[in-house]
Design an enzyme around this catalytic site. Structure first.
Site, mmCIF file in Angstrom:
data_model
loop_
_atom_site.group_PDB
_atom_site.id
_atom_site.type_symbol
_atom_site.label_atom_id
_atom_site.label_comp_id
_atom_site.label_asym_id
_atom_site.label_seq_id
_atom_site.Cartn_x
_atom_site.Cartn_y
_atom_site.Cartn_z
ATOM 1 N N CYS A 1 0.720 -1.184 -0.383
ATOM 2 C CA CYS A 1 -0.168 -0.155 0.262
ATOM 3 C C CYS A 1 0.959 1.540 0.196
ATOM 4 C CB CYS A 1 -1.768 0.357 1.209
ATOM 5 S SG CYS A 1 -1.207 -0.990 2.104
ATOM 6 N N ARG B 1 7.591 -11.189 4.772
ATOM 7 C CA ARG B 1 7.372 -10.456 6.005
ATOM 8 C C ARG B 1 8.056 -11.598 7.075
ATOM 9 N NH1 ARG B 1 0.919 -9.631 5.624
ATOM 10 N NH2 ARG B 1 0.548 -8.055 4.649
ATOM 11 N N GLN C 1 0.529 -10.910 -2.888
ATOM 12 C CA GLN C 1 -0.871 -11.092 -2.673
ATOM 13 C C GLN C 1 -1.342 -11.141 -4.390
ATOM 14 O OE1 GLN C 1 -0.242 -8.091 -0.190
ATOM 15 N NE2 GLN C 1 -1.412 -9.040 1.502
ATOM 16 N N ASP D 1 -3.161 -7.996 -4.662
ATOM 17 C CA ASP D 1 -3.240 -6.864 -3.788
ATOM 18 C C ASP D 1 -3.583 -6.100 -4.718
ATOM 19 O OD1 ASP D 1 -3.486 -5.240 -1.753
ATOM 20 O OD2 ASP D 1 -1.475 -4.682 -1.271
ATOM 21 N N HIS E 1 -5.531 -1.680 -4.632
ATOM 22 C CA HIS E 1 -6.237 0.231 -3.710
ATOM 23 C C HIS E 1 -6.841 0.543 -4.168
ATOM 24 C CE1 HIS E 1 -2.302 -1.917 -1.872
ATOM 25 N NE2 HIS E 1 -3.180 -1.638 -0.839
ATOM 26 N N LYS F 1 -12.152 -3.406 8.727
ATOM 27 C CA LYS F 1 -11.838 -5.157 7.497
ATOM 28 C C LYS F 1 -12.794 -5.656 7.053
ATOM 29 C CE LYS F 1 -8.364 -7.484 9.975
ATOM 30 N NZ LYS F 1 -6.917 -8.075 10.074
ATOM 31 N N HIS G 1 -7.628 -1.179 0.722
ATOM 32 C CA HIS G 1 -7.151 -2.017 0.657
ATOM 33 C C HIS G 1 -7.901 -3.749 0.323
ATOM 34 C CE1 HIS G 1 -3.755 0.206 3.110
ATOM 35 N NE2 HIS G 1 -4.885 0.665 3.582
#
Length: 641
Positions: A333, A362, A380, A382, A384, A464, A510
């Site tokens: 992000c 991570r 991911q 992912d 946004h 979320k 997100h």
RNA sequence: GCCCAUAUAGCUCAGGGGUAGAGCACUUCCUUGGUAAGGAAGAGGUCGUCGGUUCAAUUCCGACUAUGGGCUCCA
């Protein structure tokens, strides 16, 4: 003169106060024997509970869900009794019911061994056989503290000290063992017996990693032998689906010591991975996302600004070069905000949907790693969405529809929804939390979805929705997420010009559907037991010759199919047909085409599935159009139909 | 990170204080066989790494690493 109303509406009148057991015996000796507890006016109680006034009563037996709960709870106590008898120095703590069974935590200097577990289980069986009465009594809070102090049960005493002084507590006694417990329990240990101790584990006292490590023994318990057996069978079935095992069998990926938590994808595994990625790429494109790519190594200053260094600094991989400190990105992000910040944005550009198959790292705790499901390096799906506050609900609704359609294409139809709200440790004003929590709740409600709230479980920057899917054997996997973020755009100086000509910070959503590819692939492997749907299968068709004579024909067929986009491979080894069929079947290849003299002569191909169905000889065109339909329908229209 | 367990051939596993064994896979040869294992021979391992005890350690002990099951965590 209590009048007791039973679930069927019938009433029984008694001269004096009666217990649940009394009423059960009054109805019949069989019921009296089977009674484990009762509901008096909706409250679950022991069979010894007494009714002095009129009441609604239903009697609980092992056939009821609550009955099973009682059995599990009492089996936990039975285990504690056995442990105290065998290891008097062990201290008891808590022993609740969990899914399929129970556990009990003990504080004990020595470590329990698997042999101890066997001994405990044996003792439990003996105690159960003796049908020891389980008796409830009441005690004042202060007396209870004194009692548990006197028998050196420090943890129990600590629990009781946290209970208000004026409260009355209940004790349950079975022979030499007395435990503080809210209850209720089954009337005697003879009702217990269909259990098995499963595993030994460490667990922190009160779930806090600053506290002492206790020893937890897990057990499973059931109402009868058949249910216990079925449960153990289910566990074996689940084990067969283990993605680590299948991943090795099918040569999909491996992990090794030098890169813990990072996946080495093998050709077949990567083929599946790519099929998923290409699919998501196409779907996201249709949904108006713009795919981007951002750096993996980014200066710490950005993570400091975004707040990640503060919250998760210890869990980030860092690289020090030339007096500067960088971090491998743990999420995408902040980088996407950098992209947004290039040039002056207008409200006319919103909503701006950015997507990235972002590679993140991570440094998860070593003990948290698990196959490819929980890793340190992952990608991911992912995305946004930069939008205005007014657009949140609409964008959420569009996203939820998108997510549903993706899950369906992968064969998942049951989705579970959780809304996680503000945690104690967070950034942003209460006002923006109020707004974002409401926007998500409204989006779910607008779709008439059945959701539950998880208070305090939100991310530090916003609330979320978590989307979990249920696999074919009922296990739940959290995959998708949709998070509202009023904070990060501001922290990272994102702004756009609104219709009034004023600069304002956008809202950031997100979102992910699959979560991590690694984890999602693991879920797919387990759900399908390695039998990937045709559109995902690494090899879709295996062409098998009977003898060397058909080699050229097979090679041509392989090329014809490959030219049409199928993943077709031929097995021309000098082996018997039976062996090649067996290996293709074990390799979960969806379709096998057997080519012998007959096929060459007739111009038709013999098709067999991995589930041993013979689809008989068919024209190549029929096969090709059937395969195409199965692939484009994502398995909804299989060739077999 | 914490607790417990595990680490032997490519895979699945057996073994055990005196430097290792099975099945499958692999290689070669024979076999050209019609829908879940054709036959024979051969090759293959410093027993996770580093220390300690011992005349001798793959075996016993310790540390480390990884894996497994939990706990905690999961932006």
């Amino acid at each position: 003169m209590p009048s007791i109303t039973l679930p069927d509406g019938s009433q029984r009148d008694y001269k004096d106060a009666v217990s649940v057991y009394d009423v059960a015996s009054d109805i019949g000796p069989g019921l009296a024997k089977a009674a484990l507890g009762g509901f008096i006016d909706g409250e679950l109680v022991d069979t010894s509970a007494v009714m002095e006034n009129d009441a609604q009563l239903s009697i609980v037996t092992s056939r009821d869900e609550q009955g099973l709960h009682l059995i599990r709870h009492s089996t936990a106590h039975l285990m504690a009794q056995a442990v105290k008898q065998l290891y008097p120095e062990a201290q008891v703590t808590i022993g609740p019911v969990i899914e399929d069974g129970f556990f009990y935590d003990f504080a004990y200097e020595k470590s329990f061994t698997p042999d101890d577990l066997e001994a405990i289980e044996k003792r439990m069986a003996e105690l159960a056989k003796n049908a020891i009465p389980i008796e409830r009594s009441e005690i004042s809070r202060n007396d209870a503290v004194a009692y548990f102090d006197s028998i050196s049960e420090d943890y129990k005493a600590e629990i009781i000290r946290d209970i208000p002084a004026e409260e009355i507590l209940s004790l349950y006694k079975q022979d030499d063992f007395t435990d503080l417990c809210r209850g209720p329990h089954v009337p005697h240990t003879g009702h217990l017996g269909h259990f098995k101790l499963m595993k030994l584990a460490g667990a922190y006292w009160r779930g806090d990693s600053d506290n002492a490590m206790l020893q937890r023994i897990y057990g499973t318990a059931w109402a009868n032998k058949k249910d216990l057996k079925a449960h153990l069978h289910n566990l074996e079935e689940a084990e067969k689906r283990d993605h680590r095992k299948i991943g090795k069998q099918l040569d999909l990926f491996h992990l090794q010591d030098e890169a813990p938590g990072m996946v080495f994808w093998h050709p077949d595994g990567w083929t599946i991975y790519q099929a998923i990625e290409q699919y998501m790429r196409q779907r996201q494109h249709e949904q108006g996302y713009k795919e981007v790519r951002t750096p993996q190594v980014v200066d710490m200053s950005l993570w400091e600004k975004s707040g990640h260094a503060d919250k998760f600094g210890d869990d980030m991989f860092t690289i020090d070069v030339d007096d500067k400190s960088f971090a491998l990105k743990p999420m995408n992000c902040p980088c996407h905000v950098q992209l947004f910040n290039q040039g002056l944005r207008s409200y006319r550009e919103l909503p701006l949907r950015l997507a990235e198959f972002g590679s993140c790292h991570r440094n998860e705790l070593s003990g948290a790693l698990h196959g490819i499901m929980r890793v340190r390096g992952f990608v991911q799906d992912d995305g946004h969405i930069f939008c205005t506050e007014d657009q949140i609900q609409q964008e959420s609704a569009i996203f939820i529809d998108f997510l549903h359609s993706v899950y369906k294409d992968f064969g998942f139809t049951e989705v579970i929804y959780r809304l996680s709200t503000r945690p104690a440790n967070r950034v942003g004003s209460d006002e923006s939390w109020d707004k974002s929590e409401k926007a998500l709740a409204d989006a779910l409600d607008a779709k008439n979805l059945d959701w539950k709230e998880l208070p305090g479980e939100g991310a530090f920057y916003g609330p979320k929705i978590e989307f979990s899917l249920k696999d074919c054997i009922g296990r739940v996997w959290q995959c998708g997420t949709l998070q509202v973020d009023f904070s990060m755009p501001e922290r990272l100086d994102a702004s756009f010009v609104d219709s009034e000509g004023e600069r304002r910070a956008p809202v950031m959503l997100h979102r992910a559907i699959l979560g991590s590819f690694e984890r999602f692939l693991g879920i797919l492997i387990e759900n399908y037991e390695g039998k990937m749907p045709l559109w995902l299968a690494p090899t879709q068709v295996r062409i098998i010759n009977i003898t060397d004579k058909q080699q050229d024909f097979c090679k041509n067929l392989e090329k014809t199919l490959a030219d049409q986009g199928f993943r077709a491979h031929s097995d021309l080894r000098n082996e018997k047909i039976g062996l090649k069929i067996r290996e293709a079947t074990l390799g979960r290849v969806p379709y096998m085409i057997v080519i012998g003299d007959k096929e060459i002569e007739s111009g038709k191909v013999s098709v067999r599935t991995r589930d041993a169905a013979e689809l008989g000889p068919m024209d190549l065109d029929t096969l090709v159009s059937g395969l195409t339909l199965e692939i484009t329908s994502r398995g909804r229209k299989p060739l077999e139909d």
